[in-house]
Design an enzyme around this catalytic site. Structure first.
Site, PDB file in Angstrom:
ATOM      1  N   CYS A 115      61.160  17.577  76.639  1.00  0.00           N
ATOM      2  CA  CYS A 115      60.780  16.932  75.373  1.00  0.00           C
ATOM      3  C   CYS A 115      60.024  15.619  75.591  1.00  0.00           C
ATOM      4  O   CYS A 115      59.288  15.167  74.710  1.00  0.00           O
ATOM      5  CB  CYS A 115      62.023  16.662  74.523  1.00  0.00           C
ATOM      6  SG  CYS A 115      62.924  18.162  74.165  1.00  0.00           S
ATOM      7  N   HIS A 263      59.619  12.270  68.844  1.00  0.00           N
ATOM      8  CA  HIS A 263      59.729  13.680  69.227  1.00  0.00           C
ATOM      9  C   HIS A 263      60.569  14.387  68.175  1.00  0.00           C
ATOM     10  O   HIS A 263      61.603  13.873  67.756  1.00  0.00           O
ATOM     11  CB  HIS A 263      60.383  13.777  70.612  1.00  0.00           C
ATOM     12  CG  HIS A 263      60.945  15.129  70.883  1.00  0.00           C
ATOM     13  ND1 HIS A 263      60.180  16.260  70.810  1.00  0.00           N
ATOM     14  CD2 HIS A 263      62.210  15.539  71.183  1.00  0.00           C
ATOM     15  CE1 HIS A 263      60.946  17.310  71.075  1.00  0.00           C
ATOM     16  NE2 HIS A 263      62.178  16.893  71.295  1.00  0.00           N
ATOM     17  N   ASN A 293      61.581  22.374  66.835  1.00  0.00           N
ATOM     18  CA  ASN A 293      61.389  21.520  68.010  1.00  0.00           C
ATOM     19  C   ASN A 293      60.492  22.268  68.995  1.00  0.00           C
ATOM     20  O   ASN A 293      60.882  23.292  69.535  1.00  0.00           O
ATOM     21  CB  ASN A 293      62.767  21.222  68.613  1.00  0.00           C
ATOM     22  CG  ASN A 293      62.705  20.379  69.872  1.00  0.00           C
ATOM     23  OD1 ASN A 293      61.640  20.208  70.478  1.00  0.00           O
ATOM     24  ND2 ASN A 293      63.838  19.858  70.290  1.00  0.00           N
TER      25      ASN A 293
HETATM   26  O1  UT7 Z   1      64.825  18.079  71.964  1.00  0.00           O
HETATM   27  C1  UT7 Z   1      65.729  17.614  72.906  1.00  0.00           C
HETATM   28  C2  UT7 Z   1      66.793  16.866  72.311  1.00  0.00           C
HETATM   29  N1  UT7 Z   1      67.638  17.739  71.513  1.00  0.00           N
HETATM   30  C3  UT7 Z   1      68.393  17.219  70.603  1.00  0.00           C
HETATM   31  O2  UT7 Z   1      68.324  16.028  70.410  1.00  0.00           O
HETATM   32  C4  UT7 Z   1      69.366  18.098  69.876  1.00  0.00           C
HETATM   33  C5  UT7 Z   1      70.579  17.307  69.532  1.00  0.00           C
HETATM   34  N2  UT7 Z   1      71.656  18.071  68.897  1.00  0.00           N
HETATM   35  C6  UT7 Z   1      71.542  18.562  67.636  1.00  0.00           C
HETATM   36  O3  UT7 Z   1      70.508  18.445  67.022  1.00  0.00           O
HETATM   37  C7  UT7 Z   1      72.759  19.174  67.008  1.00  0.00           C
HETATM   38  O4  UT7 Z   1      73.864  18.973  67.860  1.00  0.00           O
HETATM   39  C8  UT7 Z   1      72.616  20.698  66.701  1.00  0.00           C
HETATM   40  C9  UT7 Z   1      71.653  20.894  65.564  1.00  0.00           C
HETATM   41  C10 UT7 Z   1      72.129  21.434  67.938  1.00  0.00           C
HETATM   42  C11 UT7 Z   1      73.945  21.305  66.300  1.00  0.00           C
HETATM   43  O5  UT7 Z   1      74.469  20.609  65.166  1.00  0.00           O
HETATM   44  P1  UT7 Z   1      75.974  20.096  65.185  1.00  0.00           P
HETATM   45  O6  UT7 Z   1      76.177  19.456  63.878  1.00  0.00           O
HETATM   46  O7  UT7 Z   1      76.162  19.245  66.409  1.00  0.00           O
HETATM   47  O8  UT7 Z   1      76.795  21.437  65.248  1.00  0.00           O
HETATM   48  P2  UT7 Z   1      77.853  21.926  66.352  1.00  0.00           P
HETATM   49  O9  UT7 Z   1      77.158  22.328  67.589  1.00  0.00           O
HETATM   50  O10 UT7 Z   1      78.950  20.924  66.456  1.00  0.00           O
HETATM   51  O11 UT7 Z   1      78.441  23.221  65.664  1.00  0.00           O
HETATM   52  C12 UT7 Z   1      79.176  23.137  64.444  1.00  0.00           C
HETATM   53  C13 UT7 Z   1      79.547  24.540  64.011  1.00  0.00           C
HETATM   54  C14 UT7 Z   1      80.170  25.383  65.112  1.00  0.00           C
HETATM   55  O12 UT7 Z   1      81.140  26.213  64.505  1.00  0.00           O
HETATM   56  P3  UT7 Z   1      82.704  25.811  64.581  1.00  0.00           P
HETATM   57  O13 UT7 Z   1      83.038  25.742  66.039  1.00  0.00           O
HETATM   58  O14 UT7 Z   1      82.800  24.496  63.885  1.00  0.00           O
HETATM   59  O15 UT7 Z   1      83.360  26.939  63.841  1.00  0.00           O
HETATM   60  C15 UT7 Z   1      79.044  26.230  65.614  1.00  0.00           C
HETATM   61  O16 UT7 Z   1      79.477  27.447  66.173  1.00  0.00           O
HETATM   62  O17 UT7 Z   1      78.365  25.251  63.620  1.00  0.00           O
HETATM   63  C16 UT7 Z   1      78.291  26.491  64.341  1.00  0.00           C
HETATM   64  N3  UT7 Z   1      76.880  26.783  64.565  1.00  0.00           N
HETATM   65  C17 UT7 Z   1      76.129  27.425  63.671  1.00  0.00           C
HETATM   66  N4  UT7 Z   1      76.391  27.948  62.475  1.00  0.00           N
HETATM   67  C18 UT7 Z   1      75.375  28.533  61.791  1.00  0.00           C
HETATM   68  C19 UT7 Z   1      76.108  26.451  65.641  1.00  0.00           C
HETATM   69  N5  UT7 Z   1      74.863  26.875  65.451  1.00  0.00           N
HETATM   70  C20 UT7 Z   1      74.830  27.494  64.233  1.00  0.00           C
HETATM   71  C21 UT7 Z   1      73.834  28.124  63.481  1.00  0.00           C
HETATM   72  N6  UT7 Z   1      74.153  28.626  62.276  1.00  0.00           N
HETATM   73  N7  UT7 Z   1      72.568  28.224  63.927  1.00  0.00           N
END
Ligand code: UT7
Length: 336
Positions: A115, A263, A293
């Site tokens: 990135c 980014h 992204n």
């Molecule tokens: O470009 C390089 C830099 N990258 C970044 O900066 C990315 C940084 N991270 C993020 O943007 C976020 O962490 C994400 C968007 C990737 C994820 O969001 P989050 O709010 O951190 O969600 P999470 O990973 O904590 O997941 C929450 C819940 C989980 O379910 P449980 O365990 O709470 O039941 C996941 O399994 O959401 C679930 N989940 C989804 N649900 C529906 C994860 N992905 C999805 C999805 N659709 N696509």
């Protein structure tokens, strides 16, 4: 010392639009979840019919940037290509651009900083121009994520975020010292290398014969992994630090920023930075809603769109900032 400036910008994205609803047909996800957590509404994916590669998209973006820079392709002195999704394991796409643009045998460098790749690339171009070695450097960021994403529920935490696209800039020697790139700052922290990665072993890490012998259709090592929350927490800290570092090195304040192009990792990260620095909606450009992204391509696509929309004017203070896999991060501060 010479002065350097971005003189031409271009981007290319595949025509095929993939909406959040399209994704919810192949995995357990929803438009609501994706928009709420990331801000993304749709992204572009290449198709077998369009036949695009990371290089071919980069070449399309580069042609526009070169034309807008008002130079002939043979005035390009050096090529920098940033990507995490090269056409081949080796050689890298830089030489393929030299071939496909049909330009003289200039040097071509491949940047592997995910990135932050475009910011690293601009920094390389800036140094070469400032020292007087080159006059025009072509910097490309291009990615095809869609061919490598796990489009099942197992991969939803990663696959809904990333999209395909390419952006390019020509960085040129600038005689007017009131304009141009004021500073670049680059960082890395390899202790977090595995937090956002594709951990398929390279030939430097494992015998290829062993990889072939162990070939298993359920092998997940060829799929990207991300510890999303950990990456998010680090991103907001490092974005803020490196923007401040760039501003401070030029005796500038956040209020001096006319346009911040972060980014496009997550709309929530951009909004956090915007709020922290007290910037208005006009001072921060986001297009993650349309493209997701696109890693090394995200800043040059956004910068080009902002410039095309007349949101960047002569004399504006423009700041680019990136954070991503590696971890790597960096900023560029420039006077347009
Ligand atoms: O470009 C390089 C830099 N990258 C970044 O900066 C990315 C940084 N991270 C993020 O943007 C976020 O962490 C994400 C968007 C990737 C994820 O969001 P989050 O709010 O951190 O969600 P999470 O990973 O904590 O997941 C929450 C819940 C989980 O379910 P449980 O365990 O709470 O039941 C996941 O399994 O959401 C679930 N989940 C989804 N649900 C529906 C994860 N992905 C999805 C999805 N659709 N696509």
């Amino acid at each position: 010392m010479y002065n350097s400036k971005i003189t031409g910008l271009g981007y290319y994205v595949p025509e095929n639009v993939v909406t959040n609803d399209d994704l919810s047909k192949v995995m357990e996800t929803s438009d609501e979840w994706i928009q709420e957590r990331t801000g993304i509404k749709e992204r572009r994916h290449v198709t077998p019919v369009d036949g695009e590669t990371t290089t071919s998209m980069g070449v399309k973006a580069a042609k526009i940037a070169i034309q807008r820079a008002g130079i002939d392709k043979n005035e390009i002195d050096f090529i920098v290509f940033a990507t995490l999704s090269p056409d081949y394991y080796f050689p890298g796409p830089g030489v393929l651009v030299q071939r496909d643009l049909d330009i003289k045998t200039v040097g071509a460098l491949d940047v592997r900083n995910q990135c932050s790749g475009f910011v690293y690339g601009i920094s390389v171009a800036d140094q070469y121009i400032k020292t007087g070695m080159y006059k025009n450097v072509l910097v490309i960021g291009s990615e095809i994520h869609s061919k490598g994403l796990d489009m099942t529920t197992r991969g939803r935490g990663v696959s809904v975020i990333f999209g395909d696209g390419a952006g390019a800039a020509v960085v040129s020697r600038e005689e007017d010292t009131s304009k141009g790139i004021l500073s670049t700052h680059l960082h890395s922290q390899g202790e977090h290398a595995e937090e956002l990665a594709l951990l398929a072993p390279g030939m430097g890490g494992r015998w290829v014969n062993d990889i072939v012998a162990d070939n298993d259709k359920d092998d997940e090592s060829y799929l990207p992994v991300m510890n999303g929350q950990f990456v998010f927490k680090n991103a907001v800290v490092r974005f803020s630090e490196v923007i401040m570092e760039g501003l401070a090195s030029n005796q500038l304040q956040p209020t001096d920023i006319d346009m911040l192009i972060p980014h496009q990792a997550n709309l929530r990260i951009s909004q956090f930075i915007q709020k922290k620095f007290g910037l208005s909606n006009d001072q921060v450009f986001n297009n993650i809603m349309k493209y997701g992204n696109t890693t090394a391509a995200s800043i040059p696509i956004a910068l080009t769109e902002a410039w095309e929309a007349n949101k960047i004017k002569e004399g504006d203070l423009v700041v680019l900032a990136a954070f991503g896999s590696g971890f790597t991060w960096g900023s560029v501060v420039m006077r347009w």
